[in-house]
Design an enzyme around this catalytic site. Structure first.
Site, PDB file in Angstrom:
ATOM      1  N   ASN A 169     -36.760  61.453 -36.685  1.00 51.54           N
ATOM      2  CA  ASN A 169     -36.720  62.925 -36.634  1.00 51.54           C
ATOM      3  C   ASN A 169     -36.156  63.498 -35.339  1.00 51.54           C
ATOM      4  O   ASN A 169     -35.633  64.615 -35.348  1.00 51.54           O
ATOM      5  CB  ASN A 169     -38.095  63.532 -36.980  1.00 51.54           C
ATOM      6  CG  ASN A 169     -39.191  63.050 -36.074  1.00 51.54           C
ATOM      7  OD1 ASN A 169     -39.011  62.111 -35.305  1.00 51.54           O
ATOM      8  ND2 ASN A 169     -40.339  63.685 -36.158  1.00 51.54           N
ATOM      9  N   GLU A 264     -46.678  56.477 -29.883  1.00 50.25           N
ATOM     10  CA  GLU A 264     -46.866  57.862 -30.328  1.00 50.25           C
ATOM     11  C   GLU A 264     -46.674  57.840 -31.830  1.00 50.25           C
ATOM     12  O   GLU A 264     -45.554  57.672 -32.327  1.00 50.25           O
ATOM     13  CB  GLU A 264     -45.853  58.791 -29.657  1.00 50.25           C
ATOM     14  CG  GLU A 264     -46.108  58.982 -28.172  1.00 50.25           C
ATOM     15  CD  GLU A 264     -47.411  59.682 -27.833  1.00 50.25           C
ATOM     16  OE1 GLU A 264     -48.044  60.273 -28.730  1.00 50.25           O
ATOM     17  OE2 GLU A 264     -47.807  59.622 -26.653  1.00 50.25           O
ATOM     18  N   CYS A 298     -43.865  65.363 -35.866  1.00 48.62           N
ATOM     19  CA  CYS A 298     -45.194  64.771 -35.654  1.00 48.62           C
ATOM     20  C   CYS A 298     -46.209  65.865 -35.393  1.00 48.62           C
ATOM     21  O   CYS A 298     -47.350  65.775 -35.814  1.00 48.62           O
ATOM     22  CB  CYS A 298     -45.150  63.783 -34.498  1.00 48.62           C
ATOM     23  SG  CYS A 298     -44.489  64.484 -32.982  1.00 48.62           S
TER      24      CYS A 298
HETATM   25  P1  NAP Z   1     -41.248  54.634 -38.854  1.00 48.98           P
HETATM   26  O1  NAP Z   1     -40.904  54.312 -40.250  1.00 48.98           O
HETATM   27  O2  NAP Z   1     -42.515  54.116 -38.281  1.00 48.98           O
HETATM   28  O3  NAP Z   1     -40.004  54.150 -37.983  1.00 48.98           O
HETATM   29  C1  NAP Z   1     -39.968  54.338 -36.602  1.00 48.98           C
HETATM   30  C2  NAP Z   1     -39.044  53.333 -35.976  1.00 48.98           C
HETATM   31  O4  NAP Z   1     -39.562  52.015 -36.166  1.00 48.98           O
HETATM   32  C3  NAP Z   1     -37.636  53.304 -36.572  1.00 48.98           C
HETATM   33  O5  NAP Z   1     -36.726  53.107 -35.528  1.00 48.98           O
HETATM   34  C4  NAP Z   1     -37.687  52.087 -37.483  1.00 48.98           C
HETATM   35  O6  NAP Z   1     -36.416  51.517 -37.718  1.00 48.98           O
HETATM   36  C5  NAP Z   1     -38.539  51.169 -36.653  1.00 48.98           C
HETATM   37  N1  NAP Z   1     -39.151  50.058 -37.384  1.00 48.98           N
HETATM   38  C6  NAP Z   1     -39.393  49.927 -38.703  1.00 48.98           C
HETATM   39  N2  NAP Z   1     -40.003  48.744 -38.957  1.00 48.98           N
HETATM   40  C7  NAP Z   1     -40.161  48.121 -37.767  1.00 48.98           C
HETATM   41  C8  NAP Z   1     -40.727  46.894 -37.359  1.00 48.98           C
HETATM   42  N3  NAP Z   1     -41.275  46.034 -38.214  1.00 48.98           N
HETATM   43  N4  NAP Z   1     -40.702  46.578 -36.043  1.00 48.98           N
HETATM   44  C9  NAP Z   1     -40.175  47.419 -35.146  1.00 48.98           C
HETATM   45  N5  NAP Z   1     -39.618  48.613 -35.470  1.00 48.98           N
HETATM   46  C10 NAP Z   1     -39.621  48.952 -36.767  1.00 48.98           C
HETATM   47  O7  NAP Z   1     -41.300  56.234 -38.630  1.00 48.98           O
HETATM   48  P2  NAP Z   1     -40.231  57.319 -39.101  1.00 48.98           P
HETATM   49  O8  NAP Z   1     -40.281  57.452 -40.573  1.00 48.98           O
HETATM   50  O9  NAP Z   1     -38.924  57.063 -38.432  1.00 48.98           O
HETATM   51  O10 NAP Z   1     -40.848  58.632 -38.418  1.00 48.98           O
HETATM   52  C11 NAP Z   1     -41.860  59.373 -39.020  1.00 48.98           C
HETATM   53  C12 NAP Z   1     -43.208  59.079 -38.394  1.00 48.98           C
HETATM   54  O11 NAP Z   1     -43.115  59.178 -36.984  1.00 48.98           O
HETATM   55  C13 NAP Z   1     -44.268  60.079 -38.785  1.00 48.98           C
HETATM   56  O12 NAP Z   1     -45.460  59.397 -39.068  1.00 48.98           O
HETATM   57  C14 NAP Z   1     -44.433  60.947 -37.556  1.00 48.98           C
HETATM   58  O13 NAP Z   1     -45.660  61.592 -37.453  1.00 48.98           O
HETATM   59  C15 NAP Z   1     -44.174  59.972 -36.477  1.00 48.98           C
HETATM   60  N6  NAP Z   1     -43.775  60.636 -35.245  1.00 48.98           N
HETATM   61  C16 NAP Z   1     -44.646  60.645 -34.208  1.00 48.98           C
HETATM   62  C17 NAP Z   1     -44.310  61.294 -33.046  1.00 48.98           C
HETATM   63  C18 NAP Z   1     -45.272  61.317 -31.895  1.00 48.98           C
HETATM   64  O14 NAP Z   1     -44.809  61.518 -30.774  1.00 48.98           O
HETATM   65  N7  NAP Z   1     -46.550  61.121 -32.104  1.00 48.98           N
HETATM   66  C19 NAP Z   1     -43.066  61.912 -32.906  1.00 48.98           C
HETATM   67  C20 NAP Z   1     -42.201  61.889 -33.995  1.00 48.98           C
HETATM   68  C21 NAP Z   1     -42.561  61.228 -35.153  1.00 48.98           C
HETATM   69  P3  NAP Z   1     -35.653  51.730 -39.148  1.00 48.98           P
HETATM   70  O15 NAP Z   1     -35.299  53.176 -39.186  1.00 48.98           O
HETATM   71  O16 NAP Z   1     -34.494  50.833 -39.055  1.00 48.98           O
HETATM   72  O17 NAP Z   1     -36.632  51.343 -40.204  1.00 48.98           O
END
Ligand code: NAP
Length: 496
Positions: A169, A264, A298
């Site tokens: 995002n 995070e 988030c």
């Molecule tokens: P995600 O599916 O957890 O992916 C985040 C990152 O992790 C991506 O770069 C993804 O790469 C990578 N990834 C996936 N599988 C992995 C593995 N096994 N090992 C290491 N890295 C891996 O999250 P998202 O869908 O991108 O983002 C949405 C989530 O992020 C929501 O839950 C949101 O609340 C959270 N978020 C939190 C914050 C905060 O600061 N608290 C800020 C923004 C978003 P790929 O894209 O290649 O799968």
């Protein structure tokens, strides 16, 4: 335009290259990963599917480069960061274009993300030269049994190699919020960008390349997280992981070795509305907080907990504001744009169907075309509905009517998340007491939750994270304290 002009080096044919040892390279895998445009649902870009061998090489080069970088004067490190920040801002348009095509970010917000990222890098450089330029002096005679014969000098040293993994995002902003602190503190940096958002991230990395950082110090490996993620996060060369994303972070924290983690993760930010609140302010913040970037933040407002006596008025005001939101493609700068993937849209729809079956009141008709979901407010949501607890990451917002503040606090604290929350009231004493009672990393009084400004501390409790971000906290987290103790032959103050 993306991939042209100064960015021509980062693409060959129709596949973007990865960045290693100061060069743009094709992967020996011969494979690429398509990036699907959320609006057209057709492939937009392709990136390299890097191999484990390539990851190993990147780690080796980073180790060598980091040793020299740690000895580079702090002001020189800051200078290079300022240069990268300026280049990022100069090239904001092509980078923003990628954000529009890869993650369907509304055009103006896409430009703001890049500009904000440049500002974040500059601030980090400034903060770094101040806080890393300071240490402590401790004297031994403050601890019982000791004379004043030991002086302890402390300073901050880099951890080594930081692995940065941001989510889709904010693929630029949440990457630089890790890259800047890592580099100013003297670390090497390996970025694994989210697949959706990878091309924007590669353009951003090219700005660091153009700024003239040493070869090998920064690298960017692309590929699906599900394929190379484990290899990266469990790599023995990694000394720190800074991750932002969903539940993947919980899995990573169980697998990672004995290294500092900055996590995070998700949130279910509650908005508690009391009867004395300014209801116009409440409605404006619920709509901005709940529906900006189609709720894919988030810190989006993810559940409204409103005192029954003002609930009708709040719902009416929110409904009339929702009616004014524009819905359509990001290129037209619409407020509501398609959500990131078809599977996300299906997941959101599942939460909506569950709420319908269990009797929630639909304030608008549910409408979806492809990944585009029209904004939806669900009233009279009850705790037995999934939407009361789960993070939709889409433009749908549940309203739970409460009969007391205690009920609202109880709902907020019963969540497995604890990122942020907010409370609306004109009574500051009550607001502070509610803030103290809410088990979240931050509570906003009379405003929707927000991650920025980027120098504020930012942290989640429970499943929402480990550690704290914000520029100063990230720099500190990516360093370790080093002590040097001067031992005097006899206690001080015995001369003269
Ligand atoms: P995600 O599916 O957890 O992916 C985040 C990152 O992790 C991506 O770069 C993804 O790469 C990578 N990834 C996936 N599988 C992995 C593995 N096994 N090992 C290491 N890295 C891996 O999250 P998202 O869908 O991108 O983002 C949405 C989530 O992020 C929501 O839950 C949101 O609340 C959270 N978020 C939190 C914050 C905060 O600061 N608290 C800020 C923004 C978003 P790929 O894209 O290649 O799968």
């Amino acid at each position: 335009m993306a991939g042209t002009g100064v960015f021509a080096d980062i693409i060959e044919g129709d596949v973007y290259k990865y960045y290693a040892e100061g060069e743009w390279r094709k992967s020996s895998s011969g494979k690429s990963v398509p990036i699907i445009n959320p609006t057209t649902r057709k492939p937009q870009y392709k990136v390299q599917a890097c191999t484990q061998e390539e990851v190993n090489k990147v780690m080796e080069a980073a180790k060598v480069a980091q040793k020299a970088w740690a000895r580079t004067p702090l002001w020189k490190r800051a200078d290079l960061l300022h240069r990268a920040a300026a280049l990022l801002k100069e090239h904001k348009e092509p980078i923003a274009e990628c954000l529009v095509k890869e993650i369907a970010k509304p055009a103006k917000d896409a430009v703001s993300e890049v500009v904000r990222s440049g500002d974040l890098i500059s601030y980090t450089a400034e903060e770094g030269v101040r806080i890393l330029g300071e240490g402590k002096l401790l004297v031994s005679d403050s601890f019982p049994g000791n004379e004043r014969n030991k002086y302890c000098l402390t300073s901050k040293i880099p951890l080594g190699l930081v692995l940065a993994i941001p989510p889709f995002n904010y693929p630029v902003n949440l990457a630089v919020s890790k890259i800047g602190p890592a580099l100013i503190a003297g670390n090497a940096l390996v970025l694994k960008p989210p697949t959706q958002g990878a091309v924007a991230a590669l353009h951003m990395i090219h700005c660091f390349h153009l700024a003239g950082f040493p070869k090998g110090l920064i690298s960017c490996v692309t590929g699906k997280g599900s394929e190379i993620g484990d290899f990266l996060t469990m790599h023995p060369g990694v000394n720190c992981i800074s991750f932002t994303g969903g539940d993947t972070g919980i899995a990573i924290s169980k697998k990672a070795g004995m290294i500092p983690l900055q996590m995070e993760l998700g949130g279910k930010d509650a908005c508690i509305v009391l009867e004395d609140a300014d209801l116009n302010l409440v409605a404006a913040n619920i709509v901005k907080g709940g529906f900006s970037y189609s709720g894919q933040r988030c810190t989006a407002v993810k559940v409204v907990l409103v005192i029954e006596s003002v609930a009708d008025a709040v719902v009416e005001k929110v409904k009339s504001k929702i009616a004014k939101l524009t819905v359509g493609p990001p290129e037209d700068d619409c407020d509501i744009t398609p959500v990131i993937t078809e599977s996300s849209a299906n997941f959101i729809e599942g939460l909506i169907v569950d709420a319908k079956e269990k009797g929630a009141t639909f304030c608008q008709e549910y409408r979806r075309e492809g990944n585009l979901i029209w904004p939806l407010l669900l009233d009279h949501v009850r705790p037995d509905m999934r939407i009361a607890w789960e993070e939709p990451f889409g433009p749908v917002l549940p309203v739970i009517r409460i009969s007391s503040v205690e009920e609202g606090i109880h709902h907020c604290n019963a969540s497995n998340f604890g990122l942020q929350g907010c409370v609306f009231t004109r009574d500051i004493n009550k607001a502070i007491m509610i803030s103290d009672a809410m088990e979240t990393g931050t509570v906003q009084i009379n405003s929707a939750p927000a991650r920025g400004p980027d120098h504020f501390p930012f942290q989640g409790l429970k499943d929402s994270g480990i550690g704290s971000q914000g520029i100063t906290n990230s720099i500190n987290m990516m360093t370790k304290i080093k002590s040097t103790v001067i031992n005097l032959p006899s206690p001080s103050y015995t001369m003269g």
